[in-house]
Design an enzyme around this catalytic site. Structure first.
Site, PDB file in Angstrom:
ATOM      1  N   ILE A 239      39.257  98.747  94.302  1.00 13.75           N
ATOM      2  CA  ILE A 239      37.928  98.770  93.700  1.00 13.75           C
ATOM      3  C   ILE A 239      37.498 100.204  93.390  1.00 13.75           C
ATOM      4  O   ILE A 239      36.895 100.488  92.355  1.00 13.75           O
ATOM      5  CB  ILE A 239      36.907  98.090  94.628  1.00 13.75           C
ATOM      6  CG1 ILE A 239      37.337  96.650  94.924  1.00 13.75           C
ATOM      7  CG2 ILE A 239      35.514  98.118  94.021  1.00 13.75           C
ATOM      8  CD1 ILE A 239      37.518  95.793  93.691  1.00 13.75           C
ATOM      9  N   GLU A 240      37.832 101.115  94.285  1.00 12.12           N
ATOM     10  CA  GLU A 240      37.518 102.531  94.053  1.00 12.12           C
ATOM     11  C   GLU A 240      38.205 103.043  92.788  1.00 12.12           C
ATOM     12  O   GLU A 240      37.600 103.747  91.965  1.00 12.12           O
ATOM     13  CB  GLU A 240      37.961 103.351  95.263  1.00 12.12           C
ATOM     14  CG  GLU A 240      37.772 104.851  95.113  1.00 12.12           C
ATOM     15  CD  GLU A 240      38.250 105.624  96.325  1.00 12.12           C
ATOM     16  OE1 GLU A 240      38.334 106.865  96.225  1.00 12.12           O
ATOM     17  OE2 GLU A 240      38.532 105.003  97.371  1.00 12.12           O
ATOM     18  N   ARG A 241      39.472 102.687  92.613  1.00 17.07           N
ATOM     19  CA  ARG A 241      40.216 103.159  91.445  1.00 17.07           C
ATOM     20  C   ARG A 241      39.710 102.518  90.167  1.00 17.07           C
ATOM     21  O   ARG A 241      39.662 103.163  89.105  1.00 17.07           O
ATOM     22  CB  ARG A 241      41.703 102.889  91.671  1.00 17.07           C
ATOM     23  CG  ARG A 241      42.279 103.805  92.737  1.00 17.07           C
ATOM     24  CD  ARG A 241      43.588 103.320  93.338  1.00 17.07           C
ATOM     25  NE  ARG A 241      43.966 104.169  94.469  1.00 17.07           N
ATOM     26  CZ  ARG A 241      44.913 103.903  95.338  1.00 17.07           C
ATOM     27  NH1 ARG A 241      45.615 102.768  95.235  1.00 17.07           N
ATOM     28  NH2 ARG A 241      45.177 104.737  96.330  1.00 17.07           N
TER      29      ARG A 241
END
Length: 379
Positions: A239-241
């Site tokens: 999700i961060e990426r």
């Protein structure tokens, strides 16, 4: 674009311009912005809970709304503030939202969505950055408490955070086994913010080194299943990426637009730079790559809404996004010439901030390793 989504994008842009861009130069000069003052304002507009369910106090919005918001936060040369917001939404809270108990979510997630608490993700250590499987911060169980000792470094929001989603070892198993995600409140006895780090870019964002010495935290603060922290963190990294891919589109589009405008007004050798084929073609190439990234982002948004795994797509996108924003930043400085190298011009901050894109959230080399392994290589 649907009318409702266009209206949402306009709202985000107006709030960001009024509450952040109007102050960003002053905040950058101070090397600090007050997250406890800004986050409640963003929350009142529903911007901190887009990705979270209504049951937890969020908006439960489709992924295309999160994409639109991330793009808008990428505009305007306020990358440090955008990163702090991104940590709150997409790095520190996804595991809690997905695996946390109702009690944990009530105590920590709901206040984070409301902007009442600042959150941070604490994974990286002095001896374990990209190689998460070798982290050494350890917790042993003492009755109903974990007792945690170790160090964390490069922790965004670290000096202001009210709590940390921390990855620690909770057993003697080696490698990726035996890790757990535990919520560690700031201010707990034995917890120390050692220092605020002095960074090349994103200077408005506070990044800290932490030390923990026999910090006692209730076992009930464990997110999900003890011993499954590494696997949960890998999902959170995806999700961060994804969010990094979204933000890169907005940042690159903004910087390319400003650089194109400059080429039209800058006369060199008897005419505007915009009539010189080489700089025009270089910017056009970057713009074409931007459209490919945007298309991948739209694909990933649809896949996530359908419940599909986007590990491969997010990894490839993060690699491409980091390289693209670095290229755009370099072109912007180059085509502004001597003025582009001056701190008084927007290009200097953009250039410094962009460099983190291929390090934070997984370095380019890690993205390549993940993709290679997905292709069947043993590296």
């Amino acid at each position: 674009m649907p009318t409702e989504l266009a209206e949402f994008r306009s709202t985000v842009r107006a709030v960001w311009e009024r509450e952040v861009l109007a102050h960003i130069d002053e905040w950058e000069a101070d090397g600090f912005f007050d997250a406890h003052a800004l986050f409640p304002i963003l929350a009142r507009h529903g911007l901190l809970g887009l990705s979270h369910s209504a049951e937890d106090g969020g908006e439960g919005a489709p992924m295309e709304y999160q994409m639109a918001m991330a793009e808008e936060l990428g505009r305007g040369n306020a990358a440090g503030v955008a990163m702090a917001v991104n940590v709150q939404m997409h790095m520190a809270t996804p595991s809690l939202a997905r695996f946390g108990t109702p009690e944990l979510k009530e105590r920590y997630l709901r206040p984070a969505i409301a902007g009442e608490q600042v959150a941070a993700i604490a994974v990286t250590e002095p001896g374990a950055g990209s190689d998460v499987a070798h982290l050494a911060t350890k917790a042993h169980r003492d009755g109903d408490h974990w007792v945690i000792s170790g160090q964390k470094i490069y922790i965004t929001n670290g000096t202001q955070a009210d709590w940390f989603c921390m990855l620690v070892r909770t057993s003697d198993e080696g490698g990726f086994r035996g890790m757990s995600q535990i919520i560690v409140p700031a201010g707990t006895e034995g917890f120390e913010v050692v220092r605020k780090l002095d960074k090349l870019g994103n200077r408005v964002s506070d990044t800290a080194e932490l030390r923990l010495e026999d910090v006692r935290v209730p076992v009930s603060n464990t997110i999900g299943e003890a011993g499954r922290g590494f696997q949960q963190q890998m999902q959170q990294f995806v999700i961060e990426r994804l969010s990094a891919c979204f933000a890169a589109v907005g940042a690159c589009e903004w910087a390319l637009g400003r650089t194109r405008d400059y080429l039209r007004t800058r006369d060199v050798f008897g005419g505007p730079l915009a009539q010189r084929q080489y700089p025009v073609f270089r910017l056009t190439e970057a713009s074409a790559q931007l459209e490919l990234l945007r298309a991948l982002n739209e694909k990933m948004a649809l896949m996530l809404d359908a419940g599909e795994d986007i590990t491969r797509e997010a990894t490839a996108g993060k690699l491409a996004a980091g390289r693209l924003i670095r290229e755009v930043a370099d072109l912007a400085v180059q085509y502004h010439g001597g003025m582009g190298y001056m701190e008084e011009n927007w290009t200097a901050r953009f250039y410094r901030d962009a460099r983190l894109s291929s390090i934070g959230g997984g370095a380019d080399e890690v993205m390549l390793q993940v993709l290679a392994r997905l292709d069947g290589y043993e590296v």
